[in-house]
Design a protein around this motif. Sequence first.
Motif, PDB file in Angstrom:
ATOM      1  N   UNK A 295       0.856  -1.194   0.000  1.00  0.00           N
ATOM      2  CA  UNK A 295       0.000   0.000   0.000  1.00  0.00           C
ATOM      3  C   UNK A 295       0.891   1.242   0.000  1.00  0.00           C
ATOM      4  N   UNK A 296       0.496   2.230  -0.783  1.00  0.00           N
ATOM      5  CA  UNK A 296       1.275   3.474  -0.829  1.00  0.00           C
ATOM      6  C   UNK A 296       1.218   4.147   0.541  1.00  0.00           C
ATOM      7  N   UNK A 297       2.376   4.645   0.967  1.00  0.00           N
ATOM      8  CA  UNK A 297       2.437   5.292   2.292  1.00  0.00           C
ATOM      9  C   UNK A 297       1.597   6.564   2.274  1.00  0.00           C
ATOM     10  N   UNK A 298       1.636   7.266   1.159  1.00  0.00           N
ATOM     11  CA  UNK A 298       0.785   8.450   1.003  1.00  0.00           C
ATOM     12  C   UNK A 298       0.156   8.383  -0.387  1.00  0.00           C
ATOM     13  N   UNK A 299      -1.098   8.765  -0.487  1.00  0.00           N
ATOM     14  CA  UNK A 299      -1.793   8.713  -1.783  1.00  0.00           C
ATOM     15  C   UNK A 299      -1.638  10.026  -2.560  1.00  0.00           C
ATOM     16  N   UNK A 300      -1.025  11.031  -1.924  1.00  0.00           N
ATOM     17  CA  UNK A 300      -0.896  12.322  -2.612  1.00  0.00           C
ATOM     18  C   UNK A 300       0.551  12.772  -2.633  1.00  0.00           C
ATOM     19  N   UNK A 301       0.991  13.269  -3.779  1.00  0.00           N
ATOM     20  CA  UNK A 301       2.269  13.981  -3.879  1.00  0.00           C
ATOM     21  C   UNK A 301       2.002  15.198  -4.721  1.00  0.00           C
ATOM     22  N   UNK A 302       2.000  16.367  -4.098  1.00  0.00           N
ATOM     23  CA  UNK A 302       1.751  17.604  -4.847  1.00  0.00           C
ATOM     24  C   UNK A 302       0.403  17.569  -5.528  1.00  0.00           C
ATOM     25  N   UNK A 303       0.429  17.574  -6.846  1.00  0.00           N
ATOM     26  CA  UNK A 303      -0.804  17.640  -7.634  1.00  0.00           C
ATOM     27  C   UNK A 303      -1.245  16.264  -8.153  1.00  0.00           C
ATOM     28  N   UNK A 304      -0.603  15.231  -7.623  1.00  0.00           N
ATOM     29  CA  UNK A 304      -0.857  13.890  -8.159  1.00  0.00           C
ATOM     30  C   UNK A 304      -1.425  12.979  -7.069  1.00  0.00           C
ATOM     31  N   UNK A 305      -2.469  12.226  -7.438  1.00  0.00           N
ATOM     32  CA  UNK A 305      -3.162  11.332  -6.495  1.00  0.00           C
ATOM     33  C   UNK A 305      -3.154   9.920  -7.054  1.00  0.00           C
ATOM     34  N   UNK A 306      -2.834   8.963  -6.197  1.00  0.00           N
ATOM     35  CA  UNK A 306      -2.924   7.560  -6.619  1.00  0.00           C
ATOM     36  C   UNK A 306      -4.318   7.030  -6.317  1.00  0.00           C
ATOM     37  N   UNK A 307      -4.849   6.213  -7.238  1.00  0.00           N
ATOM     38  CA  UNK A 307      -6.148   5.571  -6.992  1.00  0.00           C
ATOM     39  C   UNK A 307      -6.099   4.144  -7.540  1.00  0.00           C
ATOM     40  N   UNK A 308      -6.854   3.251  -6.924  1.00  0.00           N
ATOM     41  CA  UNK A 308      -6.923   1.872  -7.409  1.00  0.00           C
ATOM     42  C   UNK A 308      -5.639   1.111  -7.141  1.00  0.00           C
TER      43      UNK A 308
END
Length: 580
Positions: A295-308
């Motif tokens: 699992x990603x430690x954080x789903x957000x980096x700046x303007x980018x979001x991880x999903x799925x």
Amino acid sequence: MPACETDVLVVGAGPAGLTASALLAAQGVRAVTITKYPGTAHSPRAHITNQRTMEVFRDLGLEDAVRKVAVPNALMGDNVWATSFAGQELARLKTWGSGTARHADYVAASPSAMCNIPQHILEPVLRDGAERHGADLRFSTELVRISQTPEAVHAVVVDRETGAEQEIVARYVIAADGGRSTVAGQLGFEFDGESGLGRAANVWLEADLTRYTAHRPGTLYWMCQPGNDYWVGSGTFICVTPWTEWVMLFMYDPADGEPDLSPAAVRERASTIIGDPDVEVRIKAVSEWQINHLVARSYRRGRVFLAGDAAHRHPPANGLGTNTSVQDAFNLAWKLASVLRGEAGEALLDTYDAERQPVGKQVVDRAMRSVENMRPISQAFGFRPGQSAEAGWRSLAGLAADTPEGQARRAELRRAVELQNYQFNAHGVELGQRYASAAVASDGTPWPAPARDPELYYEATTHPGARLPHAWLEHAGTPVSTVDITGHGRFTVLTGIGGQDWLDAAGKLATEFGIELAVRQIGLGCDYLDPLGEWERVREISERGCLLVRPDHHIAWRSADLAADPAATLRDVLRQVLAR
Ligand SMILES: Cc1cc2nc3c(=O)[nH]c(=O)nc-3n(C[C@H](O)[C@H](O)[C@H](O)COP(=O)(O)OP(=O)(O)OC[C@H]3O[C@@H](n4cnc5c(N)ncnc54)[C@H](O)[C@@H]3O)c2cc1C
């Protein structure tokens, strides 16, 4: 290199990307969705679609279209363990709320039923829905490079048909590009957990198994043959089309050597598992995948979001792959839309990580534990690693023996089967997500303590952060769910008789904040009737109380009763929730 500008770039058109694309389009957000393949998924992968995900499709107006092409619900409940289709059945469990002990829980919890829809059949429905809402979907378009500045994200994409490169400049990016996410890799997202914990093969095949399945209709048939004890049995058949089309899934340990995946070899394996040489098997496709626990430690980096899967990767146990992916998109889409419309502050976007990362962590851990929980089943059958087939058959025979040992083994098997409820009737895991973030305003009360196991049982509550409980209401002679009268991209205020001041306050604040704020009054003589008293039983507030419901059906805040100054109270709450 020609450039294209957009507000949101969605990378990937699997369940996460297509849902995000449809939701953003439905809310009028300027977005471009790219996917490297010429079409949607070409083979069945995930199939269990849970009630919460069906609620997302319901919100998009797609539930009926999904249901129309899905496996009929009455045919998804039996989970069978046997030595082969033609062989001895060893155990059975009613799954996904289909058993009498759990059916009422599922029916009471949601207007939407569980569903078995193979991914290659689901995705075209989502694609049609997205396009009907006006989404800009670009196939055969591969992201090759991505970078970001504080102002924008720069993505270089290649048209896989012409080789032409193009730059897409976006204000935000949703990385829905799956388990091998280029975005997560290039932008340095960090992951917790392990990868490559095992390997699996999916064999998509045709075989008419009507005579072995129609009397025990289900989604999963686990075939456990002595002498082949790896992890969860010799091969699991997943129903794609009753009862003629299947995915045969088997796991293997590459340390024991690579399996022969030639059509002849997998046909032979399928025939052995079916146990009837007269059943003709036609192989359609073979694919391999690996088991991860990441699992990603954080789903957000700046303007980018991880999903799925870009954010969470786990085995298919509990059927949470596509479900979690769709629900990530539901959480994120309204937040992006609110920020882009200028209705919410940028900080609202941080709440996506705060709310969905813990869910992703719970899901990967649950899926992994569920896979491990299957070991006691083979142990109860008397199967041991390294055992010969003969020894395995002898041991299995002891399971039916009229001896104290046989009796103990049968009790052990029943316990091992009961443990599978954590995978197949884990209603709390499926529906019970509770969010804690700045997009939820406390009402000063603690979360209610669960009365039953929170993984197995969903418990309705209107505590801020919870999903709005479902109750059947009536509006203009038509049954509607509380879920139906909220959502659809806007906030909703729910109150009852005596709550007129909340409704007046909501009207005033909608203008003041420049947002859509729907109002619903529920009770005798109101627009929305509660003829069965279902709402009264679950609302946990008085008739004059108020619930502020977010566009994703989660409760932003509640007031147990009428406030002294409803407008001032609601204003403070909206300021917090919308980060203004
Ligand atoms: C063979 C297989 C079998 C599976 N079986 C099951 C199962 O039985 N049960 C279960 O729960 N889950 C299963 N899964 C997992 C399930 O399919 C995923 O959880 C689900 O598809 C995740 O959805 P997603 O939208 O996040 O990613 P995906 O469905 O993987 O979609 C990723 C998208 O990103 C696109 N993409 C990737 N890279 C790029 C790029 N560089 N540029 C542009 N586009 C890109 C792809 O074209 C695709 O559209 C299986 C997966 C596979 C591969």
